[in-house]
Design an enzyme around this catalytic site. Structure first.
Site, PDB file in Angstrom:
ATOM      1  CG  ASN A 100     -15.881  -4.109   1.703  1.00 48.45           C
ATOM      2  OD1 ASN A 100     -14.816  -4.438   2.211  1.00 48.45           O
ATOM      3  ND2 ASN A 100     -16.434  -2.926   1.911  1.00 48.45           N
ATOM      4  CB  CYS A 144     -17.463   6.429   2.861  1.00 51.26           C
ATOM      5  SG  CYS A 144     -17.126   5.062   1.747  1.00 51.26           S
ATOM      6  CD  GLU A 157      -2.443   1.852   0.421  1.00 56.08           C
ATOM      7  OE1 GLU A 157      -3.281   1.125  -0.140  1.00 56.08           O
ATOM      8  OE2 GLU A 157      -2.229   3.043   0.084  1.00 56.08           O
ATOM      9  CD1 TRP A 215     -53.594   1.135   3.070  1.00 56.40           C
ATOM     10  CD2 TRP A 215     -52.779   0.040   1.317  1.00 56.40           C
ATOM     11  NE1 TRP A 215     -54.534   0.213   2.704  1.00 56.40           N
ATOM     12  CE2 TRP A 215     -54.063  -0.482   1.620  1.00 56.40           C
ATOM     13  CE3 TRP A 215     -52.079  -0.522   0.246  1.00 56.40           C
ATOM     14  CZ2 TRP A 215     -54.647  -1.526   0.885  1.00 56.40           C
ATOM     15  CZ3 TRP A 215     -52.671  -1.548  -0.488  1.00 56.40           C
ATOM     16  CH2 TRP A 215     -53.933  -2.043  -0.155  1.00 56.40           C
TER      17      TRP A 215
HETATM   18  C1  LIG Z   1     -15.148  11.171  -0.227  1.00 59.25           C
HETATM   19  C2  LIG Z   1     -15.628   9.805  -0.613  1.00 59.25           C
HETATM   20  C3  LIG Z   1     -16.860   9.367  -0.135  1.00 59.25           C
HETATM   21  C4  LIG Z   1     -17.320   8.103  -0.479  1.00 59.25           C
HETATM   22  N1  LIG Z   1     -18.543   7.713  -0.003  1.00 59.25           N
HETATM   23  C5  LIG Z   1     -19.007   6.476  -0.310  1.00 59.25           C
HETATM   24  C6  LIG Z   1     -20.252   6.032   0.212  1.00 59.25           C
HETATM   25  O1  LIG Z   1     -20.929   6.751   0.960  1.00 59.25           O
HETATM   26  N2  LIG Z   1     -20.687   4.778  -0.132  1.00 59.25           N
HETATM   27  C7  LIG Z   1     -19.947   3.962  -0.944  1.00 59.25           C
HETATM   28  O2  LIG Z   1     -20.367   2.839  -1.209  1.00 59.25           O
HETATM   29  N3  LIG Z   1     -18.748   4.356  -1.435  1.00 59.25           N
HETATM   30  C8  LIG Z   1     -18.270   5.587  -1.144  1.00 59.25           C
HETATM   31  N4  LIG Z   1     -17.053   5.993  -1.636  1.00 59.25           N
HETATM   32  C9  LIG Z   1     -16.317   5.078  -2.541  1.00 59.25           C
HETATM   33  C10 LIG Z   1     -15.509   4.056  -1.771  1.00 59.25           C
HETATM   34  O3  LIG Z   1     -14.661   4.702  -0.880  1.00 59.25           O
HETATM   35  C11 LIG Z   1     -14.728   3.219  -2.770  1.00 59.25           C
HETATM   36  O4  LIG Z   1     -15.623   2.538  -3.604  1.00 59.25           O
HETATM   37  C12 LIG Z   1     -13.820   2.200  -2.109  1.00 59.25           C
HETATM   38  O5  LIG Z   1     -12.875   2.827  -1.292  1.00 59.25           O
HETATM   39  C13 LIG Z   1     -13.092   1.377  -3.185  1.00 59.25           C
HETATM   40  O6  LIG Z   1     -12.201   0.495  -2.598  1.00 59.25           O
HETATM   41  P1  LIG Z   1     -10.914   0.021  -3.400  1.00 59.25           P
HETATM   42  O7  LIG Z   1     -10.233  -0.973  -2.520  1.00 59.25           O
HETATM   43  O8  LIG Z   1     -11.257  -0.356  -4.767  1.00 59.25           O
HETATM   44  O9  LIG Z   1     -10.013   1.326  -3.573  1.00 59.25           O
HETATM   45  P2  LIG Z   1      -9.404   2.315  -2.494  1.00 59.25           P
HETATM   46  O10 LIG Z   1     -10.143   2.261  -1.222  1.00 59.25           O
HETATM   47  O11 LIG Z   1      -9.284   3.624  -3.192  1.00 59.25           O
HETATM   48  O12 LIG Z   1      -7.938   1.727  -2.238  1.00 59.25           O
HETATM   49  C14 LIG Z   1      -6.972   1.667  -3.256  1.00 59.25           C
HETATM   50  C15 LIG Z   1      -5.617   1.784  -2.591  1.00 59.25           C
HETATM   51  O13 LIG Z   1      -4.621   1.389  -3.512  1.00 59.25           O
HETATM   52  C16 LIG Z   1      -3.449   2.126  -3.245  1.00 59.25           C
HETATM   53  N5  LIG Z   1      -2.611   2.025  -4.437  1.00 59.25           N
HETATM   54  C17 LIG Z   1      -2.905   2.464  -5.688  1.00 59.25           C
HETATM   55  N6  LIG Z   1      -1.910   2.151  -6.556  1.00 59.25           N
HETATM   56  C18 LIG Z   1      -0.968   1.494  -5.834  1.00 59.25           C
HETATM   57  C19 LIG Z   1       0.283   0.902  -6.156  1.00 59.25           C
HETATM   58  N7  LIG Z   1       0.759   0.902  -7.418  1.00 59.25           N
HETATM   59  N8  LIG Z   1       1.014   0.334  -5.159  1.00 59.25           N
HETATM   60  C20 LIG Z   1       0.523   0.322  -3.892  1.00 59.25           C
HETATM   61  N9  LIG Z   1      -0.651   0.861  -3.534  1.00 59.25           N
HETATM   62  C21 LIG Z   1      -1.400   1.416  -4.492  1.00 59.25           C
HETATM   63  C22 LIG Z   1      -3.984   3.525  -2.941  1.00 59.25           C
HETATM   64  O14 LIG Z   1      -3.054   4.254  -2.179  1.00 59.25           O
HETATM   65  C23 LIG Z   1      -5.249   3.196  -2.155  1.00 59.25           C
HETATM   66  O15 LIG Z   1      -5.013   3.224  -0.771  1.00 59.25           O
HETATM   67  C24 LIG Z   1     -16.545   7.252  -1.301  1.00 59.25           C
HETATM   68  C25 LIG Z   1     -15.296   7.682  -1.762  1.00 59.25           C
HETATM   69  C26 LIG Z   1     -14.838   8.942  -1.425  1.00 59.25           C
HETATM   70  C27 LIG Z   1     -13.488   9.380  -1.927  1.00 59.25           C
END
Ligand SMILES: Cc1cc2nc3c(=O)[nH]c(=O)nc-3n(C[C@H](O)[C@H](O)[C@H](O)COP(=O)(O)OP(=O)(O)OC[C@H]3O[C@@H](n4cnc5c(N)ncnc54)[C@H](O)[C@@H]3O)c2cc1C
Length: 457
Positions: free
Chosen positions: A308, A42, A32, A437
């Site tokens: 998730n 979020c 990470e 209802w």
């Molecule tokens: C302000 C905000 C509010 C949100 N509110 C909601 C909500 O209310 N409900 C909802 O369902 N979703 C919400 N979301 C969306 C939700 O946060 C994302 O869908 C979720 O975090 C996606 O998870 P992920 O693991 O795909 O990516 P992320 O959580 O973005 O994690 C990806 C990680 O990969 C790391 N990374 C990237 N490239 C590399 C690399 N080459 N080497 C090592 N590490 C790397 C990054 O640093 C990051 O930490 C929100 C997002 C934001 C920004």
């Protein structure tokens, strides 16, 4: 078995945890590049607005839960810069000192998330201290610190998506005068039909937020590393702090460099096991696309609940279980100034674009019987297919029950249910909780007037 996970967000940590649980002897490593894993992006707007006091409260689990209790190796502040798919190795840089190492893997999970489109639209903001776009959880802290500086009074939010809405409420809570600028004619245009958007706009305006629609932002103006205004098609708007929430894109740089197939949405293509086009390489979360269960088309839906589940599926498959991610129906929600807004499935416009013949009903119902205190009005919209009566989508706006009502629709849409199924769904009733209802049942009734009383099974 060596499992390497790139990215420690929702998707990556779910995949790592599940794989390690199923294969306790496996060597599971998460790389990470930030300083955190298992964080709640979020929660960022609420950290900015002081509802949440400290950044570390946004961590779902402490690092030790993963390293000590679950036995997962975690490399923080390390970035995967290159992956050799045929040699099954990954080149990793320690961002603290630039040192490079190479890790071997048998199974690889790409979980690199999404990133803001802000700087690709307005490169000038990269140099501006008072213009913020979400990079990671520390952006919430940075916004709060800047917003609380003496003399910072006017906040301008560019973009009226979910983040824009949540930031508006939180900046008002900090005592700022907030203006939202939106390029389209209605707010939250990508998620809500105009009728729902208009009610939402009236609500946030009643809380003192100024909303300017139909005004694409052309540039940020300012000097000495500070923005003083934005220039829109309809004039210039001054501000002391600017938040840009104009959308995100999948963070596919690594996946593209690896030669993985990119799908029609621009995100990484996977099958229902979350496997990419390369053998033993998986992609989960915001970096990956998936199937829409209503239209069958490929979609990109960057939401935490989806990330998730994708991670769970990838971890299960890596651990040797039969698992698949069927797809999603597009359920999302937010809450702004006590108003819950939720949607699922297709909006009318989306249904038309997908080739359905949508019929819809829109109603204002009460959340409790008239004789019970504490009831309020909820606005509900349900879209169905004229030919089959299948429920295609729904939107609601009101108290928190708007959210669960949309979630009921999400369940029914996932199951392919019709308006007649909705009418006969045995929703519970008790005066302090709902009217006998329920607005959902009333919506079904109104749709049955259009489609016929008898189910077309
Ligand atoms: C302000 C905000 C509010 C949100 N509110 C909601 C909500 O209310 N409900 C909802 O369902 N979703 C919400 N979301 C969306 C939700 O946060 C994302 O869908 C979720 O975090 C996606 O998870 P992920 O693991 O795909 O990516 P992320 O959580 O973005 O994690 C990806 C990680 O990969 C790391 N990374 C990237 N490239 C590399 C690399 N080459 N080497 C090592 N590490 C790397 C990054 O640093 C990051 O930490 C929100 C997002 C934001 C920004």
């Amino acid at each position: 078995v060596k499992v390497l996970v790139v990215g420690g967000g929702a998707g990556g940590m779910a995949a790592a945890s599940r794989a390690k649980r199923l294969m306790p002897d496996a060597d599971v490593t998460v790389v990470e590049k930030s300083n955190w894993v298992s964080f709640a992006l979020c929660g960022i707007p609420y950290l900015a607005g002081c509802t949440i006091k400290r950044l570390d409260q946004l961590l779902h689990y402490k690092l030790e839960v993963f390293t000590k209790k679950r036995g997962i190796n975690i490399l923080l502040q390390h970035e995967v810069v290159d992956v050799d798919v045929s040699a099954r190795t990954a080149r990793i840089v320690d961002l603290r000192n630039g040192k490079e190492t190479t890790l071997e893997w048998d199974k690889l999970v790409i979980a690199t998330g999404a990133r803001s489109r802000a700087t690709s639209i307005w490169p000038e903001i990269e140099e501006m201290d008072n213009v913020f776009y979400i990079k990671h959880i520390d952006t919430g802290d940075a916004i709060r610190r800047y917003a609380l500086r003496p003399g910072v009074e006017k906040a301008v939010i560019v973009g009226s998506g979910y983040v824009g809405m949540e930031m508006a409420e939180n900046l008002v809570a900090l005592g700022l005068k907030v203006t939202i600028v939106e390029a389209m004619d209605t707010i939250v245009p990508n998620a809500l039909d105009p009728e729902i958007s208009r009610d939402l706009q009236a609500h946030i305006e009643s809380k003192g937020v100024k909303v300017i629609t139909g005004s694409p932002v052309r540039e940020f103006r300012g000097d000495k590393g500070r923005a003083s205004s934005i220039v829109t098609d309809n004039g210039e708007i001054e501000g002391d702090i600017f938040i840009v929430g104009v959308g995100i894109e999948p963070n596919t740089a690594l996946a593209r460099a690896m030669g993985l197939r990119i799908g029609e949405t621009g995100a990484v293509w996977t099958d229902d096991k979350m496997m990419t086009s390369a053998e033993d390489v998986f992609a989960v979360g915001d970096v990956a696309e998936h199937k829409d269960l209503v239209t069958g088309r490929r979609v990109w839906r960057p939401f935490a609940q989806i990330a998730n589940k994708m991670g769970y599926v990838a971890g299960s498959v890596i651990g040797g279980r039969e698992a698949s991610f069927p797809g999603s129906v597009g359920t999302s929600a937010f809450k702004v100034f006590d108003l819950a807004v939720a949607r699922t499935g297709l909006t009318r416009r989306e249904a038309e674009a997908a080739g359905f013949k949508p019929v819809e009903v829109e109603l204002a119902g009460s959340t409790k019987p008239h004789y019970m205190p504490g009831g309020s009005e909820i606005k509900l919209k349900v879209v169905a297919d004229e030919d089959t009566g299948r429920i295609l989508g729904g939107q609601a706006l009101g108290d928190d029950s708007a959210f669960w009502r949309v979630n009921v629709l999400a369940g029914l849409i996932t199951a392919g249910a019709t308006v007649w199924d909705l009418f006969f769904t045995d929703l519970g009733y008790a005066p302090p909780l709902s009217p006998v209802w329920d607005p959902l049942v009333v919506a079904a009734r109104l749709l049955m007037r259009k489609l016929g009383e008898k189910p077309r099974y």
